[in-house]
Design a protein around this motif. Structure first.
Motif, short mmCIF file in Angstrom:
data_model
loop_
_atom_site.label_atom_id
_atom_site.label_comp_id
_atom_site.label_asym_id
_atom_site.label_seq_id
_atom_site.Cartn_x
_atom_site.Cartn_y
_atom_site.Cartn_z
N SER A 1 13.92 4.34 -9.59
CA SER A 1 12.73 5.16 -9.90
C SER A 1 11.46 4.45 -9.50
O SER A 1 10.55 5.06 -8.90
N ALA A 2 11.38 3.15 -9.81
CA ALA A 2 10.17 2.38 -9.51
C ALA A 2 10.01 2.13 -8.02
O ALA A 2 8.88 1.98 -7.52
N TRP A 3 11.11 2.07 -7.30
CA TRP A 3 11.06 1.70 -5.87
C TRP A 3 10.11 2.59 -5.07
O TRP A 3 9.47 2.14 -4.12
N TRP A 4 10.00 3.84 -5.49
CA TRP A 4 9.15 4.78 -4.74
C TRP A 4 7.68 4.42 -4.80
O TRP A 4 6.88 4.94 -4.02
N ASN A 5 7.30 3.49 -5.69
CA ASN A 5 5.91 2.99 -5.70
C ASN A 5 5.60 2.14 -4.48
O ASN A 5 4.42 1.91 -4.17
N VAL A 6 6.62 1.63 -3.79
CA VAL A 6 6.37 0.75 -2.64
C VAL A 6 6.90 1.33 -1.33
O VAL A 6 6.88 0.65 -0.30
N VAL A 7 7.38 2.56 -1.35
CA VAL A 7 7.88 3.15 -0.09
C VAL A 7 6.74 3.26 0.93
O VAL A 7 5.63 3.66 0.59
N ASN A 8 7.03 2.88 2.17
CA ASN A 8 6.05 2.94 3.25
C ASN A 8 6.37 4.17 4.11
O ASN A 8 7.12 4.08 5.09
N TRP A 9 5.80 5.30 3.73
CA TRP A 9 6.11 6.55 4.44
C TRP A 9 5.69 6.49 5.90
O TRP A 9 6.31 7.13 6.76
N ASP A 10 4.60 5.73 6.20
CA ASP A 10 4.17 5.62 7.60
C ASP A 10 5.26 4.99 8.45
O ASP A 10 5.49 5.42 9.59
N ALA A 11 5.93 3.98 7.91
CA ALA A 11 7.01 3.32 8.67
C ALA A 11 8.21 4.25 8.82
O ALA A 11 8.87 4.26 9.86
N VAL A 12 8.49 5.03 7.78
CA VAL A 12 9.61 5.99 7.88
C VAL A 12 9.27 7.05 8.92
O VAL A 12 10.12 7.46 9.71
N GLN A 13 8.00 7.49 8.91
CA GLN A 13 7.55 8.48 9.91
C GLN A 13 7.72 7.94 11.32
O GLN A 13 8.17 8.65 12.22
N GLN A 14 7.36 6.66 11.52
CA GLN A 14 7.52 6.08 12.86
C GLN A 14 8.97 6.05 13.30
O GLN A 14 9.28 6.33 14.46
N ARG A 15 9.85 5.75 12.38
CA ARG A 15 11.28 5.76 12.72
C ARG A 15 11.74 7.19 13.03
O ARG A 15 12.53 7.41 13.94
N TYR A 16 11.25 8.15 12.25
CA TYR A 16 11.59 9.54 12.49
C TYR A 16 11.09 9.99 13.87
O TYR A 16 11.83 10.66 14.61
N ASP A 17 9.86 9.62 14.22
CA ASP A 17 9.31 9.97 15.55
C ASP A 17 10.18 9.42 16.67
O ASP A 17 10.37 10.07 17.69
N ASP B 1 0.83 -1.21 0.00
CA ASP B 1 0.00 0.00 0.00
C ASP B 1 0.86 1.25 0.00
O ASP B 1 0.41 2.32 0.42
N GLY B 2 2.11 1.11 -0.45
CA GLY B 2 3.05 2.21 -0.36
C GLY B 2 2.91 3.22 -1.48
O GLY B 2 1.95 3.22 -2.25
N GLY B 3 3.91 4.07 -1.56
CA GLY B 3 3.89 5.15 -2.53
C GLY B 3 3.38 6.43 -1.92
O GLY B 3 3.36 6.58 -0.70
N GLY B 4 3.00 7.36 -2.77
CA GLY B 4 2.48 8.63 -2.27
C GLY B 4 3.58 9.53 -1.74
O GLY B 4 4.76 9.40 -2.12
N GLU B 5 3.19 10.40 -0.84
CA GLU B 5 4.11 11.42 -0.36
C GLU B 5 4.16 11.41 1.17
O GLU B 5 3.19 11.04 1.82
N PRO B 6 5.27 11.84 1.76
CA PRO B 6 5.34 11.94 3.22
C PRO B 6 4.41 13.06 3.71
O PRO B 6 4.01 13.94 2.95
N SER B 7 4.07 12.99 5.00
CA SER B 7 3.19 14.01 5.58
C SER B 7 3.68 14.34 6.98
O SER B 7 4.66 13.77 7.45
#
Ligand code: MN
Length: 192
Positions: free
Chosen positions: A176-192, A83-89
């Motif tokens: 380039s394609a990898w960003w279709n599967v990035v899980n920004w929510d998981a990156v956000q949790q690590r950042y928090d 369910d990845g992709g999109g943009e960070p928030s």
């Protein structure tokens, strides 16, 4: 945390099976073998990496490569999602805007670092203690090693085993394609 085929078409099922079950398993097995009988054998991998210089000298190279490989791949699976992709928030977006002039510039920086890595390695977004930074490490070197002393937030595996079945020599296309599967929510949790 998802089926082997769940990241298709970005990453194919056979690549995921080999990558997780063979490559990552080998790092785990080799790290455990190198640490057996030392006081680090039951410690968290993050602690092992931070304390690498304290290990017996004849163990350090194997632990650097294989404990590093275990830590890096454990992160990698978690920061991808079907369910990845999109943009960070949220706060992560703010930090990215501060450091990189937006998510597109961040993606470009990570892709450039990955493309320019000669041979095998990783492209990283890290927290360096004061802000975000992007760089590449060779082999399985973790940003947690003392010489980097950073917290990895997002890492893209640019070893050929991560993409060769589907993309062959076209590492830029994989990145380039990898960003279709990035899980920004998981990156956000690590950042928090
Ligand atoms: Mn890998």
């Amino acid at each position: 945390p998802y089926d082997y085929a769940a990241l298709e078409p970005t990453i194919d099922e056979q690549t995921m099976r080999l990558h997780h079950d063979k490559h990552h398993q080998a790092y785990v097995d080799n790290a455990n073998a190198a640490l057996a009988g030392t006081q680090w054998e039951d410690r968290p991998v993050e602690q092992v990496l931070v304390e690498l210089d304290l290990l017996p000298e004849d163990k350090r190279a194997a632990v650097r490569n294989n404990a590093g490989g275990h830590a890096n791949h454990s992160l990698f699976w978690e920061i991808m999602s079907p369910d990845g992709g999109g943009e960070p928030s949220g706060s992560l977006k703010s930090a990215i805007d501060d450091a990189f002039d937006g998510a597109d510039a961040l993606k470009q920086a990570l892709n450039d670092a990955g493309v320019k890595r000669f041979g095998s390695g990783w492209s990283w977004l890290v927290w360096d203690g004061t802000g975000l930074a992007v760089y590449s490490t060779p082999n399985q070197d973790s940003p947690m090693l003392k010489e980097f002393d950073d917290v990895p937030l997002l890492g893209i595996d640019v070893w050929e085993h991560a993409y060769y079945l589907n993309y062959q020599n076209r590492r830029p296309d994989y990145l380039s394609a990898w960003w279709n599967v990035v899980n920004w929510d998981a990156v956000q949790q690590r950042y928090d």
